[in-house]
Design a protein around this motif. Structure first.
Motif, PDB file in Angstrom:
ATOM      1  N   ARG A  22      58.759   3.963  -2.847  1.00 18.28           N
ATOM      2  CA  ARG A  22      58.610   4.812  -4.010  1.00 18.28           C
ATOM      3  C   ARG A  22      58.961   4.052  -5.284  1.00 18.28           C
ATOM      4  O   ARG A  22      59.865   3.244  -5.322  1.00 18.28           O
ATOM      5  CB  ARG A  22      59.512   6.046  -3.881  1.00 18.28           C
ATOM      6  CG  ARG A  22      59.298   7.050  -4.978  1.00 18.28           C
ATOM      7  CD  ARG A  22      59.964   8.360  -4.621  1.00 18.28           C
ATOM      8  NE  ARG A  22      61.408   8.256  -4.709  1.00 18.28           N
ATOM      9  CZ  ARG A  22      62.088   8.573  -5.827  1.00 18.28           C
ATOM     10  NH1 ARG A  22      61.449   8.955  -6.895  1.00 18.28           N
ATOM     11  NH2 ARG A  22      63.390   8.495  -5.845  1.00 18.28           N
ATOM     12  N   VAL A  26      51.875   6.826 -11.351  1.00 16.69           N
ATOM     13  CA  VAL A  26      50.482   7.089 -11.026  1.00 16.69           C
ATOM     14  C   VAL A  26      49.649   6.995 -12.290  1.00 16.69           C
ATOM     15  O   VAL A  26      50.032   7.495 -13.339  1.00 16.69           O
ATOM     16  CB  VAL A  26      50.336   8.495 -10.410  1.00 16.69           C
ATOM     17  CG1 VAL A  26      48.881   8.909 -10.362  1.00 16.69           C
ATOM     18  CG2 VAL A  26      50.945   8.536  -9.022  1.00 16.69           C
ATOM     19  N   SER A  59      57.319   9.782 -10.681  1.00  9.82           N
ATOM     20  CA  SER A  59      58.441   8.993 -10.170  1.00  9.82           C
ATOM     21  C   SER A  59      59.489   9.856  -9.483  1.00  9.82           C
ATOM     22  O   SER A  59      60.328   9.349  -8.759  1.00  9.82           O
ATOM     23  CB  SER A  59      59.091   8.210 -11.315  1.00  9.82           C
ATOM     24  OG  SER A  59      59.587   9.079 -12.308  1.00  9.82           O
ATOM     25  N   SER A 126      52.089   6.330  -1.142  1.00  8.90           N
ATOM     26  CA  SER A 126      51.772   5.196  -2.006  1.00  8.90           C
ATOM     27  C   SER A 126      53.065   4.622  -2.562  1.00  8.90           C
ATOM     28  O   SER A 126      54.132   5.225  -2.435  1.00  8.90           O
ATOM     29  CB  SER A 126      50.861   5.630  -3.167  1.00  8.90           C
ATOM     30  OG  SER A 126      51.612   6.238  -4.197  1.00  8.90           O
ATOM     31  N   CYS A 128      53.682   4.626  -5.519  1.00  7.98           N
ATOM     32  CA  CYS A 128      53.962   5.454  -6.692  1.00  7.98           C
ATOM     33  C   CYS A 128      54.375   6.863  -6.310  1.00  7.98           C
ATOM     34  O   CYS A 128      54.528   7.721  -7.175  1.00  7.98           O
ATOM     35  CB  CYS A 128      52.725   5.512  -7.600  1.00  7.98           C
ATOM     36  SG  CYS A 128      52.229   3.933  -8.296  1.00  7.98           S
ATOM     37  N   ALA A 131      50.722  10.747  -2.209  1.00  6.64           N
ATOM     38  CA  ALA A 131      49.383  11.179  -2.616  1.00  6.64           C
ATOM     39  C   ALA A 131      48.998  12.401  -1.800  1.00  6.64           C
ATOM     40  O   ALA A 131      49.283  12.480  -0.608  1.00  6.64           O
ATOM     41  CB  ALA A 131      48.376  10.056  -2.372  1.00  6.64           C
ATOM     42  N   TYR A 139      45.045   5.550  -9.300  1.00  6.24           N
ATOM     43  CA  TYR A 139      45.338   4.132  -9.086  1.00  6.24           C
ATOM     44  C   TYR A 139      46.839   3.931  -9.202  1.00  6.24           C
ATOM     45  O   TYR A 139      47.460   4.402 -10.162  1.00  6.24           O
ATOM     46  CB  TYR A 139      44.617   3.276 -10.130  1.00  6.24           C
ATOM     47  CG  TYR A 139      45.007   1.805 -10.098  1.00  6.24           C
ATOM     48  CD1 TYR A 139      44.670   1.007  -9.006  1.00  6.24           C
ATOM     49  CD2 TYR A 139      45.702   1.219 -11.147  1.00  6.24           C
ATOM     50  CE1 TYR A 139      45.015  -0.335  -8.961  1.00  6.24           C
ATOM     51  CE2 TYR A 139      46.048  -0.128 -11.118  1.00  6.24           C
ATOM     52  CZ  TYR A 139      45.701  -0.906 -10.022  1.00  6.24           C
ATOM     53  OH  TYR A 139      46.059  -2.239  -9.982  1.00  6.24           O
ATOM     54  N   CYS A 140      47.418   3.248  -8.242  1.00  4.07           N
ATOM     55  CA  CYS A 140      48.841   2.931  -8.273  1.00  4.07           C
ATOM     56  C   CYS A 140      49.003   1.441  -8.582  1.00  4.07           C
ATOM     57  O   CYS A 140      48.700   0.593  -7.743  1.00  4.07           O
ATOM     58  CB  CYS A 140      49.488   3.253  -6.931  1.00  4.07           C
ATOM     59  SG  CYS A 140      51.243   2.781  -6.845  1.00  4.07           S
ATOM     60  N   SER A 142      51.644  -0.301  -8.771  1.00 13.09           N
ATOM     61  CA  SER A 142      52.722  -0.943  -8.028  1.00 13.09           C
ATOM     62  C   SER A 142      52.240  -1.598  -6.745  1.00 13.09           C
ATOM     63  O   SER A 142      52.771  -2.623  -6.317  1.00 13.09           O
ATOM     64  CB  SER A 142      53.826   0.074  -7.714  1.00 13.09           C
ATOM     65  OG  SER A 142      54.409   0.567  -8.902  1.00 13.09           O
ATOM     66  N   TYR A 147      43.860   5.639  -4.380  1.00  9.49           N
ATOM     67  CA  TYR A 147      44.087   6.684  -3.380  1.00  9.49           C
ATOM     68  C   TYR A 147      43.113   7.833  -3.622  1.00  9.49           C
ATOM     69  O   TYR A 147      43.065   8.393  -4.718  1.00  9.49           O
ATOM     70  CB  TYR A 147      45.532   7.185  -3.449  1.00  9.49           C
ATOM     71  CG  TYR A 147      46.521   6.138  -2.982  1.00  9.49           C
ATOM     72  CD1 TYR A 147      47.001   6.141  -1.678  1.00  9.49           C
ATOM     73  CD2 TYR A 147      46.941   5.123  -3.836  1.00  9.49           C
ATOM     74  CE1 TYR A 147      47.887   5.165  -1.237  1.00  9.49           C
ATOM     75  CE2 TYR A 147      47.823   4.140  -3.406  1.00  9.49           C
ATOM     76  CZ  TYR A 147      48.293   4.167  -2.107  1.00  9.49           C
ATOM     77  OH  TYR A 147      49.157   3.187  -1.673  1.00  9.49           O
TER      78      TYR A 147
END
Length: 300
Positions: A22, A26, A59, A126, A128, A131, A139-140, A142, A147
């Motif tokens: 985590r 996002v 977050s 994900s 982030c 999902a 789109y993440c 990190s 996704y």
């Protein structure tokens, strides 16, 4: 856009599993973060991750849930992509990445790096956060993954009013890869200033991704599979109308009006329907990422 039936699909560019830890944020997509906010308004509760104002910020979402692994064995050819939403995602990923591998070094002297798309059903982890079909495609940065829950496309039509055409769906995928290109170019962070409104960094990032989706659409019919077969047939006027219907459907003003009956520009995070259509067409008409600099103008 319609796939050539004999084209081969490369399923190695997608996966059915999540993963990662985590953290990060996002980046909302075709409707991504907006859907989080609107579903919170409709069904109650704070789906934006605890911020109450910024639908980019997940977050605070705690990891958990089930990651569904998808069998992509049914997705072998362009004919499969024409009949099946999941296969269409795979074919679009193939085409978008084939385009950017050549265009990015040519246009901005930056090497493209492939990004995996996670196609899931239910939930997926994900880097982030979790999902789900409530978050929409995103789109993440990190983990540099996209996704997508394929059931989102039903929502895009039934809830948001897109026409259900192929390019409406392909536009969503191409938009998310626009965020990946932004990340590779070092631009994506400009949208993470926590501000909202029609001229905010977040809106500029989203409109730039719309423009990049239009650039891909301009050249999509020249992209090829690994054997050299063209992936997509030439774009038609109906295809363009389909993409524009999707762009309009996920405009902030359209979603706000449909859900609350009023429009509040100061809370915008993705841009109006008109702006999203405008920047898609800017990319399509110009055919180059060099015309997608939404930070160079206030005429959004």
């Amino acid at each position: 856009m319609t796939f050539n039936e004999g084209a081969d699909l490369d399923t190695s560019q997608v996966t059915g599993g999540g993963g990662g830890v985590r953290g990060g944020a996002v980046i909302g997509g075709g409707a991504g973060g907006i859907i989080l906010l609107i579903l919170g308004l409709i069904f109650g509760g704070d789906l934006t991750g605890g911020t109450g104002t910024n639908p980019f910020d997940t977050s605070q979402i705690q990891p958990g849930g089930n990651t569904s692994t998808t069998d992509f064995s049914q997705c072998k050819t362009g004919a499969d992509a024409n009949r099946d939403d999941t296969c269409r995602i795979i074919g679009t990923v193939n085409s978008v990445q084939a385009y950017w591998r050549e265009a990015l070094p040519a246009d901005v002297q930056r090497q493209y790096q492939d990004a995996t798309t996670v196609i899931y059903s239910g939930t997926a982890q994900s880097a982030c956060g979790v999902a789900s079909n409530a978050t929409g495609p995103f789109y993440c940065p990190s983990d540099q993954r996209i996704y997508i829950d394929a059931s989102f496309f039903d929502e895009l039509t039934s809830r948001f009013g897109a026409d259900g055409g192929a390019l409406a769906q392909e536009y969503v995928v191409a938009h998310e890869y626009g965020h990946h290109v932004e990340n590779l170019l070092g631009i994506l962070a400009k949208g993470q200033d926590g501000k909202t409104g029609p001229l905010s960094g977040g809106v500029r990032i989203e409109l730039m991704a719309d423009c990049m989706a239009g650039v891909w659409a301009k050249h999509a019919s020249s992209t090829k599979d690994e054997s050299g077969t063209t992936l997509l047939k030439p774009i038609t006027d109906d295809d363009i109308k389909s993409a524009l219907s999707a762009a309009a459907a996920v405009g902030d003003d359209h979603i706000q009006e449909a859900s609350t009956g009023r429009v509040n520009q100061e809370s915008w995070t993705h841009g109006s329907s008109e702006s999203r259509q405008k920047w898609f067409m800017t990319g399509y008409d110009s055919g180059t990422v060099n015309q997608c600099d939404t930070f160079a103008t206030n005429d959004l």
